[in-house]
Scaffold this motif. Structure first.
Motif, PDB file in Angstrom:
ATOM      1  N   VAL A  26       0.838  -1.194   0.000  1.00 26.61           N
ATOM      2  CA  VAL A  26       0.000   0.000   0.000  1.00 26.61           C
ATOM      3  C   VAL A  26       0.877   1.250   0.000  1.00 26.61           C
ATOM      4  CG1 VAL A  26      -1.909  -1.118   1.203  1.00 26.61           C
ATOM      5  CG2 VAL A  26      -0.142   0.055   2.521  1.00 26.61           C
ATOM      6  N   ALA A  27       0.283   2.362  -0.466  1.00 26.05           N
ATOM      7  CA  ALA A  27       0.954   3.658  -0.393  1.00 26.05           C
ATOM      8  C   ALA A  27       0.872   4.157   1.047  1.00 26.05           C
ATOM      9  CB  ALA A  27       0.278   4.645  -1.341  1.00 26.05           C
ATOM     10  N   THR A  28       1.995   4.611   1.606  1.00 27.80           N
ATOM     11  CA  THR A  28       2.038   4.927   3.038  1.00 27.80           C
ATOM     12  C   THR A  28       2.418   6.376   3.346  1.00 27.80           C
ATOM     13  OG1 THR A  28       4.347   4.192   3.181  1.00 27.80           O
ATOM     14  CG2 THR A  28       2.622   2.543   3.617  1.00 27.80           C
ATOM     15  N   ARG A  29       2.519   7.231   2.333  1.00 35.20           N
ATOM     16  CA  ARG A  29       2.881   8.625   2.610  1.00 35.20           C
ATOM     17  C   ARG A  29       1.774   9.356   3.351  1.00 35.20           C
ATOM     18  NH1 ARG A  29       7.301  10.904   3.550  1.00 35.20           N
ATOM     19  NH2 ARG A  29       8.214   9.894   1.729  1.00 35.20           N
ATOM     20  N   GLY A  30       0.523   8.974   3.056  1.00 32.47           N
ATOM     21  CA  GLY A  30      -0.585   9.617   3.745  1.00 32.47           C
ATOM     22  C   GLY A  30      -1.923   9.132   3.238  1.00 32.47           C
ATOM     23  N   ALA A  51     -14.333  14.571   7.311  1.00 31.76           N
ATOM     24  CA  ALA A  51     -13.239  14.662   6.342  1.00 31.76           C
ATOM     25  C   ALA A  51     -11.927  14.656   7.115  1.00 31.76           C
ATOM     26  CB  ALA A  51     -13.361  15.925   5.499  1.00 31.76           C
ATOM     27  N   GLN A  52     -10.970  13.883   6.621  1.00 32.57           N
ATOM     28  CA  GLN A  52      -9.748  13.684   7.396  1.00 32.57           C
ATOM     29  C   GLN A  52      -8.553  13.529   6.462  1.00 32.57           C
ATOM     30  OE1 GLN A  52      -8.507   9.836   9.735  1.00 32.57           O
ATOM     31  NE2 GLN A  52     -10.021  10.933  10.960  1.00 32.57           N
ATOM     32  N   GLY A  53      -7.457  14.142   6.824  1.00 33.84           N
ATOM     33  CA  GLY A  53      -6.225  13.991   6.083  1.00 33.84           C
ATOM     34  C   GLY A  53      -5.082  13.636   7.017  1.00 33.84           C
ATOM     35  N   THR A  54      -4.272  12.665   6.644  1.00 34.86           N
ATOM     36  CA  THR A  54      -3.128  12.242   7.458  1.00 34.86           C
ATOM     37  C   THR A  54      -1.863  12.256   6.621  1.00 34.86           C
ATOM     38  OG1 THR A  54      -4.494  10.828   8.870  1.00 34.86           O
ATOM     39  CG2 THR A  54      -2.126  10.386   8.835  1.00 34.86           C
ATOM     40  N   PHE A  55      -0.809  12.881   7.144  1.00 28.35           N
ATOM     41  CA  PHE A  55       0.508  12.852   6.503  1.00 28.35           C
ATOM     42  C   PHE A  55       1.452  12.073   7.401  1.00 28.35           C
ATOM     43  CE2 PHE A  55       4.818  14.446   5.926  1.00 28.35           C
ATOM     44  CZ  PHE A  55       4.968  14.285   4.550  1.00 28.35           C
ATOM     45  N   ASN A  56       2.078  11.041   6.849  1.00 27.29           N
ATOM     46  CA  ASN A  56       2.961  10.179   7.623  1.00 27.29           C
ATOM     47  C   ASN A  56       4.422  10.599   7.470  1.00 27.29           C
ATOM     48  OD1 ASN A  56       0.918   8.462   8.620  1.00 27.29           O
ATOM     49  ND2 ASN A  56       0.900   7.324   6.697  1.00 27.29           N
ATOM     50  N   PHE A  57       5.078  10.863   8.584  1.00 25.97           N
ATOM     51  CA  PHE A  57       6.510  11.163   8.570  1.00 25.97           C
ATOM     52  C   PHE A  57       7.317   9.897   8.292  1.00 25.97           C
ATOM     53  CE2 PHE A  57       4.519  14.161  11.597  1.00 25.97           C
ATOM     54  CZ  PHE A  57       4.733  15.338  10.877  1.00 25.97           C
ATOM     55  N   VAL A  58       6.845   8.780   8.812  1.00 26.48           N
ATOM     56  CA  VAL A  58       7.363   7.443   8.532  1.00 26.48           C
ATOM     57  C   VAL A  58       6.143   6.578   8.253  1.00 26.48           C
ATOM     58  CG1 VAL A  58       9.441   7.716   9.949  1.00 26.48           C
ATOM     59  CG2 VAL A  58       7.347   6.859  11.003  1.00 26.48           C
ATOM     60  N   THR A  64      -2.529  14.054  11.854  1.00 23.44           N
ATOM     61  CA  THR A  64      -3.865  14.033  11.247  1.00 23.44           C
ATOM     62  C   THR A  64      -4.613  15.329  11.493  1.00 23.44           C
ATOM     63  OG1 THR A  64      -4.113  11.622  11.381  1.00 23.44           O
ATOM     64  CG2 THR A  64      -6.145  12.913  11.350  1.00 23.44           C
ATOM     65  N   ALA A  65      -5.323  15.784  10.472  1.00 23.14           N
ATOM     66  CA  ALA A  65      -6.282  16.886  10.596  1.00 23.14           C
ATOM     67  C   ALA A  65      -7.667  16.319  10.332  1.00 23.14           C
ATOM     68  CB  ALA A  65      -5.958  17.999   9.603  1.00 23.14           C
ATOM     69  N   ASP A  66      -8.600  16.549  11.237  1.00 25.65           N
ATOM     70  CA  ASP A  66      -9.934  15.959  11.155  1.00 25.65           C
ATOM     71  C   ASP A  66     -10.978  17.064  11.291  1.00 25.65           C
ATOM     72  OD1 ASP A  66     -11.457  13.013  11.929  1.00 25.65           O
ATOM     73  OD2 ASP A  66     -12.480  14.863  12.458  1.00 25.65           O
ATOM     74  N   PHE A  67     -11.867  17.168  10.307  1.00 21.67           N
ATOM     75  CA  PHE A  67     -12.939  18.159  10.327  1.00 21.67           C
ATOM     76  C   PHE A  67     -14.265  17.432  10.106  1.00 21.67           C
ATOM     77  CE2 PHE A  67      -9.186  20.093   8.311  1.00 21.67           C
ATOM     78  CZ  PHE A  67      -8.853  21.007   9.303  1.00 21.67           C
ATOM     79  N   SER A  68     -15.244  17.719  10.950  1.00 15.97           N
ATOM     80  CA  SER A  68     -16.544  17.057  10.803  1.00 15.97           C
ATOM     81  C   SER A  68     -17.670  18.023  11.143  1.00 15.97           C
ATOM     82  CB  SER A  68     -16.631  15.821  11.704  1.00 15.97           C
ATOM     83  OG  SER A  68     -16.550  16.182  13.075  1.00 15.97           O
ATOM     84  N   PHE A  95      -6.753  18.069  15.536  1.00 10.00           N
ATOM     85  CA  PHE A  95      -5.435  17.752  15.010  1.00 10.00           C
ATOM     86  C   PHE A  95      -4.687  16.893  16.025  1.00 10.00           C
ATOM     87  CE2 PHE A  95      -6.852  21.870  13.563  1.00 10.00           C
ATOM     88  CZ  PHE A  95      -6.628  21.852  12.195  1.00 10.00           C
ATOM     89  N   GLY A  96      -3.837  15.976  15.523  1.00 13.06           N
ATOM     90  CA  GLY A  96      -3.055  15.182  16.458  1.00 13.06           C
ATOM     91  C   GLY A  96      -2.345  14.015  15.800  1.00 13.06           C
ATOM     92  N   PRO A  97      -1.590  13.241  16.591  1.00 14.36           N
ATOM     93  CA  PRO A  97      -0.798  12.121  16.065  1.00 14.36           C
ATOM     94  C   PRO A  97      -1.653  10.895  15.751  1.00 14.36           C
ATOM     95  CG  PRO A  97      -0.574  12.245  18.442  1.00 14.36           C
ATOM     96  CD  PRO A  97      -1.374  13.452  18.036  1.00 14.36           C
ATOM     97  N   THR A  98      -1.208  10.142  14.743  1.00 15.12           N
ATOM     98  CA  THR A  98      -1.865   8.893  14.350  1.00 15.12           C
ATOM     99  C   THR A  98      -0.814   7.812  14.139  1.00 15.12           C
ATOM    100  OG1 THR A  98      -3.751   9.979  13.275  1.00 15.12           O
ATOM    101  CG2 THR A  98      -3.228   7.747  12.554  1.00 15.12           C
ATOM    102  N   ALA A  99      -1.078   6.622  14.663  1.00 18.25           N
ATOM    103  CA  ALA A  99      -0.225   5.454  14.451  1.00 18.25           C
ATOM    104  C   ALA A  99      -1.000   4.432  13.627  1.00 18.25           C
ATOM    105  CB  ALA A  99       0.200   4.843  15.781  1.00 18.25           C
ATOM    106  N   THR A 100      -0.317   3.806  12.657  1.00 21.67           N
ATOM    107  CA  THR A 100      -0.979   2.879  11.731  1.00 21.67           C
ATOM    108  C   THR A 100      -0.183   1.581  11.619  1.00 21.67           C
ATOM    109  OG1 THR A 100      -1.752   4.771  10.423  1.00 21.67           O
ATOM    110  CG2 THR A 100      -1.915   2.585   9.410  1.00 21.67           C
ATOM    111  N   ALA A 101      -0.893   0.466  11.638  1.00 23.13           N
ATOM    112  CA  ALA A 101      -0.302  -0.851  11.391  1.00 23.13           C
ATOM    113  C   ALA A 101      -0.926  -1.421  10.123  1.00 23.13           C
ATOM    114  CB  ALA A 101      -0.554  -1.784  12.568  1.00 23.13           C
TER     115      ALA A 101
END
Length: 204
Positions: A26-30, A51-58, A64-68, A95-101
């Protein structure tokens, strides 16, 4: 409050990072997400969007920015497409941090988000085809925190379906505003809301 927020960040993010697997499929940049949202507060449901956007540093950690926006009709009438009444609106800006597996093309994520909730009341009328007009009655802003996560079922390298995202949202409206907007039934300066979201995810 600060210790509670830090504890929730650690509780949600560290176990997900520990489960992280290979993400080559999968694409993991965001990610960019858009879909339906249901808020439940004080035995009341609000329908709306998220609506939500996440940019991954790694690959496994990002911001994450989340607007609803969610609304409900407090009281009014509706007949053959014509409607008139009072509506309640809730908007979250978080706004805040997100961890993904990653598990193949499917991913599981957890986040801790912080920001503001805007609550408002308005009165208006709606006419079929022509549209509607409304006038504001009252509004208020309060600090908000959201802790939760969800599951994205991958369809391809760049697209997925967000089957479920669940969040616990804690707000800090003063007791008078909370009663006025129907967010509490007693003199409490903290309100508890639960949110479900589901929709389409684009990965890049």
């Amino acid at each position: 409050m600060r210790k509670f927020a830090i504890s929730m960040c650690v509780f949600l993010c560290l176990p997900i990072i520990a489960l992280a697997q290979d993400s080559d499929n999968v694409a993991t940049r965001g990610t960019v997400f858009g879909g339906y949202s249901l808020l439940h507060n004080n035995s009341t449901n609000f329908n709306g969007w998220d609506a939500q956007g996440t940019f991954n540093f790694v690959p496994h950690f990002g911001i994450t920015a989340d607007f609803s926006g969610n609304s409900r009709m407090v009281n009014g009438i509706s007949f053959l497409g014509f409607s008139a009444g009072t509506q309640q609106h809730l908007y979250n800006f978080l706004f805040g941090p997100t961890a993904t597996a990653y598990f193949g093309k499917t991913s599981v994520f957890g986040h801790a988000l912080f920001g503001q909730q805007h609550a408002s009341l308005s009165a208006g009328v709606s006419v079929p085809i022509i549209g509607g007009i409304s006038a504001p009655i009252d509004s208020s802003n309060a600090f908000a925190m959201a802790f939760g996560g969800g599951v994205d079922i991958g369809l391809s390298k760049h697209f997925a379906i967000r089957a479920a995202q669940f969040d616990y949202i804690r707000t800090s409206f003063n007791s008078i505003d909370a009663l006025a907007f129907g967010l509490s039934t007693n003199l409490n300066n903290h309100q508890n809301t639960f949110r479900y979201s589901g929709g389409v995810v684009w990965r890049f």
